[in-house]
Every structure is written in C-alpha cells, then in structure tokens.
Design a protein around this motif. Structure first.
Motif, PDB file in Angstrom:
ATOM      1  N   TYR A  68       0.831  -1.204   0.000  1.00 37.41           N
ATOM      2  CA  TYR A  68       0.000   0.000   0.000  1.00 37.41           C
ATOM      3  C   TYR A  68       0.865   1.254   0.000  1.00 37.41           C
ATOM      4  O   TYR A  68       1.974   1.248   0.528  1.00 37.41           O
ATOM      5  CB  TYR A  68      -0.862   0.058   1.276  1.00 37.41           C
ATOM      6  N   ALA A  69       0.294   2.315  -0.539  1.00 35.67           N
ATOM      7  CA  ALA A  69       0.843   3.657  -0.370  1.00 35.67           C
ATOM      8  C   ALA A  69      -0.117   4.391   0.557  1.00 35.67           C
ATOM      9  O   ALA A  69      -1.336   4.205   0.460  1.00 35.67           O
ATOM     10  CB  ALA A  69       0.935   4.381  -1.705  1.00 35.67           C
ATOM     11  N   ASP A  70       0.416   5.183   1.476  1.00 38.90           N
ATOM     12  CA  ASP A  70      -0.489   5.967   2.313  1.00 38.90           C
ATOM     13  C   ASP A  70      -0.590   7.357   1.719  1.00 38.90           C
ATOM     14  O   ASP A  70       0.394   7.967   1.312  1.00 38.90           O
ATOM     15  CB  ASP A  70      -0.041   5.984   3.776  1.00 38.90           C
ATOM     16  N   LEU A  80      -2.953   6.256  11.454  1.00 44.11           N
ATOM     17  CA  LEU A  80      -1.646   5.622  11.594  1.00 44.11           C
ATOM     18  C   LEU A  80      -1.227   5.687  13.052  1.00 44.11           C
ATOM     19  O   LEU A  80      -1.325   6.735  13.693  1.00 44.11           O
ATOM     20  CB  LEU A  80      -0.599   6.332  10.726  1.00 44.11           C
ATOM     21  N   TYR A  81      -0.750   4.549  13.549  1.00 42.45           N
ATOM     22  CA  TYR A  81      -0.269   4.440  14.928  1.00 42.45           C
ATOM     23  C   TYR A  81       1.203   4.074  14.912  1.00 42.45           C
ATOM     24  O   TYR A  81       1.595   3.091  14.271  1.00 42.45           O
ATOM     25  CB  TYR A  81      -1.043   3.363  15.697  1.00 42.45           C
ATOM     26  N   LEU A  82       2.002   4.858  15.615  1.00 43.37           N
ATOM     27  CA  LEU A  82       3.430   4.593  15.745  1.00 43.37           C
ATOM     28  C   LEU A  82       3.655   3.566  16.852  1.00 43.37           C
ATOM     29  O   LEU A  82       3.064   3.656  17.926  1.00 43.37           O
ATOM     30  CB  LEU A  82       4.169   5.883  16.089  1.00 43.37           C
ATOM     31  N   HIS A  83       4.510   2.575  16.565  1.00 46.38           N
ATOM     32  CA  HIS A  83       4.921   1.578  17.560  1.00 46.38           C
ATOM     33  C   HIS A  83       6.389   1.840  17.889  1.00 46.38           C
ATOM     34  O   HIS A  83       7.276   1.474  17.131  1.00 46.38           O
ATOM     35  CB  HIS A  83       4.774   0.150  17.014  1.00 46.38           C
ATOM     36  N   THR A  88       5.307  -3.518  26.303  1.00 48.23           N
ATOM     37  CA  THR A  88       4.386  -3.663  27.419  1.00 48.23           C
ATOM     38  C   THR A  88       4.582  -5.038  28.059  1.00 48.23           C
ATOM     39  O   THR A  88       5.320  -5.887  27.539  1.00 48.23           O
ATOM     40  CB  THR A  88       2.929  -3.536  26.941  1.00 48.23           C
ATOM     41  N   GLN A  89       3.898  -5.274  29.148  1.00 46.82           N
ATOM     42  CA  GLN A  89       3.973  -6.556  29.851  1.00 46.82           C
ATOM     43  C   GLN A  89       3.558  -7.719  28.942  1.00 46.82           C
ATOM     44  O   GLN A  89       4.056  -8.827  29.088  1.00 46.82           O
ATOM     45  CB  GLN A  89       3.082  -6.509  31.090  1.00 46.82           C
ATOM     46  N   ASN A  90       2.660  -7.472  27.986  1.00 46.33           N
ATOM     47  CA  ASN A  90       2.189  -8.525  27.082  1.00 46.33           C
ATOM     48  C   ASN A  90       3.013  -8.640  25.802  1.00 46.33           C
ATOM     49  O   ASN A  90       2.657  -9.391  24.901  1.00 46.33           O
ATOM     50  CB  ASN A  90       0.713  -8.326  26.757  1.00 46.33           C
ATOM     51  N   GLY A  91       4.099  -7.880  25.696  1.00 47.23           N
ATOM     52  CA  GLY A  91       5.035  -8.046  24.592  1.00 47.23           C
ATOM     53  C   GLY A  91       4.890  -7.096  23.428  1.00 47.23           C
ATOM     54  O   GLY A  91       5.721  -7.101  22.520  1.00 47.23           O
ATOM     55  N   GLY A  92       3.839  -6.284  23.395  1.00 49.82           N
ATOM     56  CA  GLY A  92       3.664  -5.339  22.293  1.00 49.82           C
ATOM     57  C   GLY A  92       4.335  -4.011  22.596  1.00 49.82           C
ATOM     58  O   GLY A  92       4.930  -3.816  23.649  1.00 49.82           O
ATOM     59  N   ARG A  93       4.239  -3.111  21.653  1.00 47.72           N
ATOM     60  CA  ARG A  93       4.705  -1.742  21.858  1.00 47.72           C
ATOM     61  C   ARG A  93       3.481  -0.833  21.896  1.00 47.72           C
ATOM     62  O   ARG A  93       2.415  -1.186  21.403  1.00 47.72           O
ATOM     63  CB  ARG A  93       5.645  -1.322  20.730  1.00 47.72           C
ATOM     64  N   PRO A  94       3.625   0.369  22.470  1.00 48.61           N
ATOM     65  CA  PRO A  94       2.487   1.293  22.526  1.00 48.61           C
ATOM     66  C   PRO A  94       1.955   1.637  21.128  1.00 48.61           C
ATOM     67  O   PRO A  94       2.693   1.585  20.146  1.00 48.61           O
ATOM     68  CB  PRO A  94       3.077   2.541  23.185  1.00 48.61           C
ATOM     69  N   TRP A  95       0.671   1.958  21.055  1.00 49.18           N
ATOM     70  CA  TRP A  95       0.018   2.440  19.830  1.00 49.18           C
ATOM     71  C   TRP A  95      -0.199   3.939  20.013  1.00 49.18           C
ATOM     72  O   TRP A  95      -1.098   4.359  20.741  1.00 49.18           O
ATOM     73  CB  TRP A  95      -1.326   1.753  19.637  1.00 49.18           C
ATOM     74  N   VAL A  96       0.612   4.748  19.347  1.00 48.86           N
ATOM     75  CA  VAL A  96       0.514   6.203  19.485  1.00 48.86           C
ATOM     76  C   VAL A  96      -0.032   6.769  18.178  1.00 48.86           C
ATOM     77  O   VAL A  96       0.624   6.668  17.126  1.00 48.86           O
ATOM     78  CB  VAL A  96       1.898   6.817  19.807  1.00 48.86           C
ATOM     79  N   PRO A  97      -1.258   7.360  18.200  1.00 49.12           N
ATOM     80  CA  PRO A  97      -1.827   7.882  16.946  1.00 49.12           C
ATOM     81  C   PRO A  97      -0.992   9.036  16.413  1.00 49.12           C
ATOM     82  O   PRO A  97      -0.538   9.892  17.177  1.00 49.12           O
ATOM     83  CB  PRO A  97      -3.227   8.341  17.352  1.00 49.12           C
ATOM     84  N   HIS A 150       4.742   1.492  11.960  1.00 53.41           N
ATOM     85  CA  HIS A 150       3.361   1.950  12.090  1.00 53.41           C
ATOM     86  C   HIS A 150       2.385   0.829  11.733  1.00 53.41           C
ATOM     87  O   HIS A 150       2.699  -0.031  10.911  1.00 53.41           O
ATOM     88  CB  HIS A 150       3.073   3.113  11.131  1.00 53.41           C
ATOM     89  N   SER A 151       1.211   0.912  12.325  1.00 50.52           N
ATOM     90  CA  SER A 151       0.051   0.129  11.890  1.00 50.52           C
ATOM     91  C   SER A 151      -1.024   1.122  11.487  1.00 50.52           C
ATOM     92  O   SER A 151      -1.142   2.207  12.078  1.00 50.52           O
ATOM     93  CB  SER A 151      -0.496  -0.754  13.013  1.00 50.52           C
ATOM     94  N   ALA A 152      -1.815   0.737  10.492  1.00 55.48           N
ATOM     95  CA  ALA A 152      -2.962   1.536  10.093  1.00 55.48           C
ATOM     96  C   ALA A 152      -4.211   0.839  10.626  1.00 55.48           C
ATOM     97  O   ALA A 152      -4.435  -0.333  10.341  1.00 55.48           O
ATOM     98  CB  ALA A 152      -3.033   1.648   8.567  1.00 55.48           C
ATOM     99  N   CYS A 153      -4.985   1.548  11.422  1.00 55.07           N
ATOM    100  CA  CYS A 153      -6.222   0.993  11.967  1.00 55.07           C
ATOM    101  C   CYS A 153      -7.380   1.863  11.473  1.00 55.07           C
ATOM    102  O   CYS A 153      -7.287   3.096  11.504  1.00 55.07           O
ATOM    103  CB  CYS A 153      -6.176   0.980  13.497  1.00 55.07           C
ATOM    104  N   ARG A 154      -8.433   1.205  11.011  1.00 58.00           N
ATOM    105  CA  ARG A 154      -9.586   1.928  10.475  1.00 58.00           C
ATOM    106  C   ARG A 154     -10.090   2.945  11.500  1.00 58.00           C
ATOM    107  O   ARG A 154     -10.211   2.642  12.696  1.00 58.00           O
ATOM    108  CB  ARG A 154     -10.683   0.942  10.104  1.00 58.00           C
TER     109      ARG A 154
END
Length: 186
Positions: A68-70, A80-83, A88-97, A150-154
């Motif tokens: 994809y192109a954004d 878009l969320y920056l990781h 975190t305790q569950n192994g992910g990184r924060p989702w920062v819009p 980044h992740s893109a979330c609707r």
C-alpha cells in the motif's frame, strides 16, 4: 534481580496471526495457522510497515502480499499508529496515533512455496496466508532503520494495544509449528 525479557523467548505469538521463531543470523521462521489468535482489531488493522527491510522465502503453502501507499488526508479512512518505545507486559509496543490517511493498493501478489518476496523498510503491506491457512516462511532482515514502525487501523476502531503475545505456552506453539512443517492435522 532483573526479570527476563520474554521477547527474547525463542518462540512467541504475533498479533497478526502467526508464530515467530527466532533463528540465528537475524532470521525468523514465521508460521501461520487458522487456529492462532489475532489481535481483536485484526480485520481493521492488518496494514502495517516495519522499521527493517526483509526477504521472506515461502517454505510451505502460499502467501499473499499486498503493498500500500499511504495518502495523507485529514479525514482519511485510517489512523496511523506509531509503535515505538518500551514493550508492554504482554510483549507489544504502545500504539501512538500520528495522523489520518487513506491506504491505496499498489501491488498484490501471491507467492508460492519455493519463491521469495522482498518488503522494504517503512513501506506498508499486509500478508494473507492462502489455501488452508497453513503457511511457513523464512524471513531474513538485511537492513534495519532507527524509527519505529506503524500500523494503520480503520478510523473509529479501537486498536488492540494489549494483545498478549504470551497467551499460549511454548509447547502449544511448537505443536502448531510442527503441524504446519509436517503438513499434518492437529
């Protein structure tokens, strides 16, 4: 006493629906299986990028890779969320819009077993296991950047920022890996 870093475990779940096995020389075995859990927002947040480039060799099954192109839009369909930052305790990184955008497909290919594809750092994509959903790939990282991914979330969908990468035991994960690599049924 410092607690062990669970992300250094040899095998973990990923919120995008696969198992990651850490190998030597900056390589990873990724294994998809239809029974694996995914983050709750998966269908709305599977488009993402990586801070590293990679080459992925499909070993078993076939994998669809959609790039994809954004296109920045103040009222875009996705956020878009920056990781970046500590896990975190569950192994992910924060989702920062960071901003709103639209995602436009620029390439869509199916990669059969025995073939490879390359994904460049910071280019957006999503992968979909084909056939029975059982796919194994060997990924190698030739380049790593400094900035987070980044992740893109609707827009309007709450991201699953607390997916537990450790919710299955290592023996359960190895059973799935064995099933896919041996082509059998659980």
């Amino acid at each position: 006493m410092i607690a062990p870093d669970k992300m250094k475990n040899r095998i973990t779940l990923h919120g995008l629906g696969f198992i990651q096995v850490q190998l030597e020389a900056d390589q990873r075995l990724h294994v998809w299986h239809p029974e694996l859990p995914r983050r709750t927002c998966f269908e709305h947040s599977s488009i993402h990028n990586h801070r590293f480039s990679f080459v992925s060799q499909v070993l078993i099954g076939s994998q669809r890779n959609i790039e994809y192109a954004d296109e920045w839009k103040h009222d875009g369909e996705f956020v878009l969320y920056l990781h970046e930052g500590l896990r975190t305790q569950n192994g992910g990184r924060p989702w920062v819009p960071t901003r709103r955008t639209d995602m436009v497909i620029v390439d869509d290919v199916i990669i059969p077993a025995g073939s490879a594809y390359r994904q460049e750092a910071y280019k957006y994509h999503r992968t979909e296991p084909q056939g029975n959903g059982k796919v194994a790939t060997l990924m190698r990282k030739p380049f790593a950047g400094m900035n987070g991914a980044h992740s893109a979330c609707r827009f309007g969908v709450e991201p699953d920022s607390d997916f537990n990468r450790f919710q299955w035991s290592e023996p359960q994960l190895w059973e799935i890996v064995q099933d896919v690599l041996q082509g059998g049924e659980l």
